[in-house]
Design an enzyme around this catalytic site. Structure first.
Site, PDB file in Angstrom:
ATOM      1  N   THR A 121      21.048  -4.809 -21.848  1.00  0.00           N
ATOM      2  CA  THR A 121      21.062  -3.519 -21.158  1.00  0.00           C
ATOM      3  C   THR A 121      20.547  -2.370 -22.024  1.00  0.00           C
ATOM      4  O   THR A 121      20.688  -2.420 -23.259  1.00  0.00           O
ATOM      5  CB  THR A 121      22.515  -3.214 -20.712  1.00  0.00           C
ATOM      6  OG1 THR A 121      22.604  -1.859 -20.282  1.00  0.00           O
ATOM      7  CG2 THR A 121      23.517  -3.393 -21.852  1.00  0.00           C
ATOM      8  N   ASP A 122      20.031  -1.339 -21.376  1.00  0.00           N
ATOM      9  CA  ASP A 122      19.603  -0.131 -22.116  1.00  0.00           C
ATOM     10  C   ASP A 122      20.785   0.555 -22.801  1.00  0.00           C
ATOM     11  O   ASP A 122      20.610   1.357 -23.715  1.00  0.00           O
ATOM     12  CB  ASP A 122      18.869   0.858 -21.185  1.00  0.00           C
ATOM     13  CG  ASP A 122      19.660   1.325 -19.980  1.00  0.00           C
ATOM     14  OD1 ASP A 122      20.841   0.938 -19.835  1.00  0.00           O
ATOM     15  OD2 ASP A 122      19.101   2.094 -19.166  1.00  0.00           O
ATOM     16  N   GLU A 123      22.020   0.247 -22.338  1.00  0.00           N
ATOM     17  CA  GLU A 123      23.195   0.928 -22.901  1.00  0.00           C
ATOM     18  C   GLU A 123      23.411   0.590 -24.375  1.00  0.00           C
ATOM     19  O   GLU A 123      24.154   1.293 -25.058  1.00  0.00           O
ATOM     20  CB  GLU A 123      24.449   0.608 -22.086  1.00  0.00           C
ATOM     21  CG  GLU A 123      24.340   1.102 -20.657  1.00  0.00           C
ATOM     22  CD  GLU A 123      25.669   1.258 -19.940  1.00  0.00           C
ATOM     23  OE1 GLU A 123      26.718   1.273 -20.596  1.00  0.00           O
ATOM     24  OE2 GLU A 123      25.633   1.360 -18.704  1.00  0.00           O
ATOM     25  N   TYR A 145      32.003  -1.930 -23.351  1.00  0.00           N
ATOM     26  CA  TYR A 145      30.992  -2.737 -22.659  1.00  0.00           C
ATOM     27  C   TYR A 145      29.712  -2.824 -23.488  1.00  0.00           C
ATOM     28  O   TYR A 145      29.235  -3.905 -23.837  1.00  0.00           O
ATOM     29  CB  TYR A 145      30.683  -2.148 -21.270  1.00  0.00           C
ATOM     30  CG  TYR A 145      29.384  -2.673 -20.668  1.00  0.00           C
ATOM     31  CD1 TYR A 145      29.263  -4.005 -20.291  1.00  0.00           C
ATOM     32  CD2 TYR A 145      28.272  -1.836 -20.517  1.00  0.00           C
ATOM     33  CE1 TYR A 145      28.068  -4.492 -19.772  1.00  0.00           C
ATOM     34  CE2 TYR A 145      27.078  -2.313 -19.993  1.00  0.00           C
ATOM     35  CZ  TYR A 145      26.980  -3.645 -19.627  1.00  0.00           C
ATOM     36  OH  TYR A 145      25.790  -4.131 -19.124  1.00  0.00           O
ATOM     37  N   LYS A 149      27.981  -5.898 -25.704  1.00  0.00           N
ATOM     38  CA  LYS A 149      26.635  -6.382 -25.346  1.00  0.00           C
ATOM     39  C   LYS A 149      25.706  -6.289 -26.570  1.00  0.00           C
ATOM     40  O   LYS A 149      24.888  -7.180 -26.808  1.00  0.00           O
ATOM     41  CB  LYS A 149      26.042  -5.548 -24.200  1.00  0.00           C
ATOM     42  CG  LYS A 149      26.669  -5.759 -22.831  1.00  0.00           C
ATOM     43  CD  LYS A 149      26.436  -7.141 -22.244  1.00  0.00           C
ATOM     44  CE  LYS A 149      24.997  -7.381 -21.812  1.00  0.00           C
ATOM     45  NZ  LYS A 149      24.844  -8.717 -21.162  1.00  0.00           N
TER      46      LYS A 149
HETATM   47  P1  NAD Z   1      27.797  -8.696 -12.121  1.00  0.00           P
HETATM   48  O1  NAD Z   1      29.070  -8.108 -12.621  1.00  0.00           O
HETATM   49  O2  NAD Z   1      27.378  -8.460 -10.721  1.00  0.00           O
HETATM   50  O3  NAD Z   1      27.807 -10.283 -12.342  1.00  0.00           O
HETATM   51  C1  NAD Z   1      28.266 -10.891 -13.504  1.00  0.00           C
HETATM   52  C2  NAD Z   1      28.395 -12.380 -13.211  1.00  0.00           C
HETATM   53  O4  NAD Z   1      28.839 -13.034 -14.411  1.00  0.00           O
HETATM   54  C3  NAD Z   1      29.445 -12.703 -12.135  1.00  0.00           C
HETATM   55  O5  NAD Z   1      28.935 -13.675 -11.263  1.00  0.00           O
HETATM   56  C4  NAD Z   1      30.631 -13.238 -12.930  1.00  0.00           C
HETATM   57  O6  NAD Z   1      31.430 -14.140 -12.199  1.00  0.00           O
HETATM   58  C5  NAD Z   1      29.919 -13.908 -14.088  1.00  0.00           C
HETATM   59  N1  NAD Z   1      30.758 -14.048 -15.283  1.00  0.00           N
HETATM   60  C6  NAD Z   1      31.499 -13.083 -15.895  1.00  0.00           C
HETATM   61  N2  NAD Z   1      32.113 -13.596 -16.986  1.00  0.00           N
HETATM   62  C7  NAD Z   1      31.735 -14.903 -17.065  1.00  0.00           C
HETATM   63  C8  NAD Z   1      32.010 -15.946 -17.975  1.00  0.00           C
HETATM   64  N3  NAD Z   1      32.829 -15.765 -19.019  1.00  0.00           N
HETATM   65  N4  NAD Z   1      31.423 -17.146 -17.768  1.00  0.00           N
HETATM   66  C9  NAD Z   1      30.610 -17.353 -16.695  1.00  0.00           C
HETATM   67  N5  NAD Z   1      30.330 -16.405 -15.790  1.00  0.00           N
HETATM   68  C10 NAD Z   1      30.881 -15.187 -15.981  1.00  0.00           C
HETATM   69  O7  NAD Z   1      26.691  -8.221 -13.157  1.00  0.00           O
HETATM   70  P2  NAD Z   1      25.165  -7.800 -12.983  1.00  0.00           P
HETATM   71  O8  NAD Z   1      25.103  -6.367 -12.662  1.00  0.00           O
HETATM   72  O9  NAD Z   1      24.492  -8.798 -12.111  1.00  0.00           O
HETATM   73  O10 NAD Z   1      24.660  -7.958 -14.491  1.00  0.00           O
HETATM   74  C11 NAD Z   1      24.129  -9.192 -14.952  1.00  0.00           C
HETATM   75  C12 NAD Z   1      23.655  -9.023 -16.381  1.00  0.00           C
HETATM   76  O11 NAD Z   1      22.676  -7.994 -16.449  1.00  0.00           O
HETATM   77  C13 NAD Z   1      24.751  -8.598 -17.360  1.00  0.00           C
HETATM   78  O12 NAD Z   1      24.575  -9.281 -18.561  1.00  0.00           O
HETATM   79  C14 NAD Z   1      24.543  -7.110 -17.538  1.00  0.00           C
HETATM   80  O13 NAD Z   1      25.005  -6.668 -18.806  1.00  0.00           O
HETATM   81  C15 NAD Z   1      23.044  -7.022 -17.411  1.00  0.00           C
HETATM   82  N6  NAD Z   1      22.515  -5.734 -16.927  1.00  0.00           N
HETATM   83  C16 NAD Z   1      23.023  -5.167 -15.789  1.00  0.00           C
HETATM   84  C17 NAD Z   1      22.474  -3.971 -15.304  1.00  0.00           C
HETATM   85  C18 NAD Z   1      22.977  -3.309 -14.043  1.00  0.00           C
HETATM   86  O14 NAD Z   1      22.561  -2.173 -13.767  1.00  0.00           O
HETATM   87  N7  NAD Z   1      23.800  -3.949 -13.223  1.00  0.00           N
HETATM   88  C19 NAD Z   1      21.422  -3.371 -16.011  1.00  0.00           C
HETATM   89  C20 NAD Z   1      20.952  -3.978 -17.178  1.00  0.00           C
HETATM   90  C21 NAD Z   1      21.496  -5.173 -17.611  1.00  0.00           C
HETATM   91  O1  DAU Z   2      22.141   1.117 -17.716  1.00  0.00           O
HETATM   92  C1  DAU Z   2      22.413  -0.203 -17.399  1.00  0.00           C
HETATM   93  C2  DAU Z   2      23.855  -0.311 -17.031  1.00  0.00           C
HETATM   94  O2  DAU Z   2      24.008   0.335 -15.782  1.00  0.00           O
HETATM   95  C3  DAU Z   2      24.376  -1.742 -16.973  1.00  0.00           C
HETATM   96  O3  DAU Z   2      24.299  -2.308 -18.247  1.00  0.00           O
HETATM   97  C4  DAU Z   2      25.836  -1.762 -16.480  1.00  0.00           C
HETATM   98  O4  DAU Z   2      26.280  -3.101 -16.330  1.00  0.00           O
HETATM   99  C5  DAU Z   2      25.879  -1.065 -15.144  1.00  0.00           C
HETATM  100  O5  DAU Z   2      27.218  -0.997 -14.687  1.00  0.00           O
HETATM  101  C6  DAU Z   2      25.303   0.347 -15.249  1.00  0.00           C
HETATM  102  O6  DAU Z   2      26.159   1.216 -16.057  1.00  0.00           O
HETATM  103  P1  DAU Z   2      26.446   2.726 -15.618  1.00  0.00           P
HETATM  104  O7  DAU Z   2      27.717   3.156 -16.229  1.00  0.00           O
HETATM  105  O8  DAU Z   2      25.243   3.566 -15.794  1.00  0.00           O
HETATM  106  O9  DAU Z   2      26.615   2.450 -14.032  1.00  0.00           O
HETATM  107  P2  DAU Z   2      27.683   2.980 -12.947  1.00  0.00           P
HETATM  108  O10 DAU Z   2      27.163   2.540 -11.621  1.00  0.00           O
HETATM  109  O11 DAU Z   2      29.083   2.643 -13.313  1.00  0.00           O
HETATM  110  O12 DAU Z   2      27.520   4.560 -13.061  1.00  0.00           O
HETATM  111  C7  DAU Z   2      26.252   5.184 -12.893  1.00  0.00           C
HETATM  112  C8  DAU Z   2      26.454   6.668 -13.119  1.00  0.00           C
HETATM  113  O13 DAU Z   2      27.248   7.202 -12.058  1.00  0.00           O
HETATM  114  C9  DAU Z   2      27.204   6.999 -14.397  1.00  0.00           C
HETATM  115  O14 DAU Z   2      26.697   8.192 -14.942  1.00  0.00           O
HETATM  116  C10 DAU Z   2      28.644   7.203 -13.944  1.00  0.00           C
HETATM  117  C11 DAU Z   2      28.463   7.783 -12.549  1.00  0.00           C
HETATM  118  N1  DAU Z   2      29.545   7.458 -11.579  1.00  0.00           N
HETATM  119  C12 DAU Z   2      29.884   6.161 -11.414  1.00  0.00           C
HETATM  120  C13 DAU Z   2      30.882   5.801 -10.538  1.00  0.00           C
HETATM  121  C14 DAU Z   2      31.284   4.359 -10.364  1.00  0.00           C
HETATM  122  C15 DAU Z   2      30.133   8.475 -10.835  1.00  0.00           C
HETATM  123  O15 DAU Z   2      29.800   9.650 -10.968  1.00  0.00           O
HETATM  124  N2  DAU Z   2      31.119   8.109  -9.959  1.00  0.00           N
HETATM  125  C16 DAU Z   2      31.537   6.838  -9.785  1.00  0.00           C
HETATM  126  O16 DAU Z   2      32.472   6.599  -8.977  1.00  0.00           O
END
Ligand code: NAD
Ligand code: DAU
Length: 339
Positions: A121-123, A145, A149
């Site tokens: 992730t970019d985080e 988190y 990562k």
């Molecule tokens: P998500 O929370 O929707 O899905 C995570 C999946 O991992 C689920 O199916 C969960 O059951 C499984 N899981 C969790 N712990 C596990 C374990 N110990 N063993 C096996 N399976 C397990 O997440 P997502 O948003 O699809 O993110 C997927 C990946 O992409 C993550 O690694 C996350 O850090 C990365 N990522 C997410 C975002 C975003 O915006 N959502 C952006 C950049 C990177």
């Molecule tokens: O940048 C990549 C990341 O993006 C991934 O690695 C993470 O898994 C994913 O959860 C996401 O992280 P963020 O914290 O950016 O996403 P989130 O959807 O939780 O929040 C997006 C923005 O919105 C953040 O600035 C917090 C704000 N927010 C979020 C929630 C849930 C609100 O203002 N209100 C809310 O209720």
């Protein structure tokens, strides 16, 4: 290709599995623990296809990994705890999955000489006021988190450096699209708007995220899997940035909900102000995002509006208790299918 996709029942993983089976003819085994965020429903349309197998288990469980890995040419690891707010409330599972889980997978890949892609992730770079992060930017994560990562990324790098493992890292920006669990900003706001529930905006809502449509990220990961150089990290960022409050206002327009639903609530502790990824390196490999934020958001709102079977069980189950703890108020009661 025969892929082991860990965490393939989650949001991005399930979109990746669908894309790889449909467009590339890959055979896929999904290894997933099915936490609250992992759902077999996410894979309902690919589950019947030849070449698909599902194994329920944790990536930290070496026996489950040994079972699932049979016949694989490569591993793509999505498995993670992914919600920043949960990592602040209860970090334990984040550390276990990201540290131990990644370690177990890397060992399994090393023993068998498999190519390995870590989805990150970019985080891991932390917050940036101006400009964009490149792959050479220092890692400066802010939350449990992102810190766990970043730790996983470092471990992946060490397996390439020390053991010569064909390991690569893909760092994505904020994803949105179908099948995203409604604890994350966009699906939470869409469903609350559709139900007439308040839209909880943290702080002033001027935090900026770099949005990427999930199918673009899934394609980017596939591209790195096929064309990336071992030992390298690739940023895969979206084409657009937007402040949260503007995203929320656009969702109100698309759903026809009232502006008065917006509620400014206490900010997230340690909240990163802005994320921005420079993705020149993966573009040089031939990948480009195809979906602009305006179009992708419309598609996403339409998907949630039309796919009540997917979110109804979530909004009526344990998620209600999570929501109450997180926002200090109950979700609205209207759970029947939307007209
Ligand atoms: P998500 O929370 O929707 O899905 C995570 C999946 O991992 C689920 O199916 C969960 O059951 C499984 N899981 C969790 N712990 C596990 C374990 N110990 N063993 C096996 N399976 C397990 O997440 P997502 O948003 O699809 O993110 C997927 C990946 O992409 C993550 O690694 C996350 O850090 C990365 N990522 C997410 C975002 C975003 O915006 N959502 C952006 C950049 C990177
Ligand atoms: O940048 C990549 C990341 O993006 C991934 O690695 C993470 O898994 C994913 O959860 C996401 O992280 P963020 O914290 O950016 O996403 P989130 O959807 O939780 O929040 C997006 C923005 O919105 C953040 O600035 C917090 C704000 N927010 C979020 C929630 C849930 C609100 O203002 N209100 C809310 O209720």
């Amino acid at each position: 290709m025969k892929l082991l996709v860990c965490g393939g029942a989650g949001f991005i993983g399930s979109n990746f599995v669908r894309l790889r089976m449909r467009d590339h003819g890959d055979a896929v085994t999904v290894l997933d623990k099915l936490t609250y965020a992992g759902r077999e429903e996410n894979l309902a349309d690919v589950a019947e296809h030849d070449g698909f197998r599902f194994v329920r288990g944790g990536i930290e469980d070496a026996e489950a990994v040994a079972d699932a890995i049979e016949g694989a040419d490569a591993i793509v690891n999505f498995a993670a705890e992914t919600h920043v707010d949960r990592s602040i409330a209860e970090p334990d599972a984040f550390i276990r999955t990201h540290a131990m889980g990644t370690f177990v997978l890397l060992e399994a890949a090393r023993e068998r000489g498999l190519r390995y892609v870590q989805v990150s992730t970019d985080e891991v770079y932390g917050s940036i006021e101006e400009g964009s992060f490149s792959e050479g930017s220092p890692l400066a994560p802010s939350s449990p988190y992102s810190a766990s990562k970043a730790g996983a990324d470092l471990l992946v790098g060490s397996y390439h450096h020390t053991f010569g493992l064909e390991a690569l890292i893909c760092r994505g920006s904020n994803n949105y699209g179908p099948y995203q669990y409604p604890e994350k900003l966009i699906p939470l706001m869409v469903l609350n708007a559709l139900h007439g529930d308040p839209l909880p905006v943290y702080g002033d809502g001027m935090q900026v995220r770099n949005w990427i449509f999930v199918e673009d990220f899934a394609r980017g990961i596939g591209h790195v899997l096929e064309h990336g150089a071992p030992g390298e990290a690739y940023n895969v960022g979206g084409p657009d940035e937007a402040a949260n409050i503007h995203v929320v206002r656009r969702i109100l327009e698309l759903t026809g909900a009232a502006e008065s639903l917006i509620e400014h609530v206490t900010d997230r502790p340690g909240h990163d102000r802005r994320y921005s990824l420079g993705s020149e390196k993966v573009r040089a490999l031939g990948w480009e995002p195809q979906v602009r934020f305006g179009d992708g958001l419309e598609r996403t709102v339409a998907w949630y509006r039309d796919t009540a079977w997917w979110w109804e069980p979530i909004r009526s189950g344990d998620y209600r208790a999570y929501y109450e703890r997180q926002y200090g108020r109950a979700l609205g009661g209207r759970l029947e299918t939307l007209d």
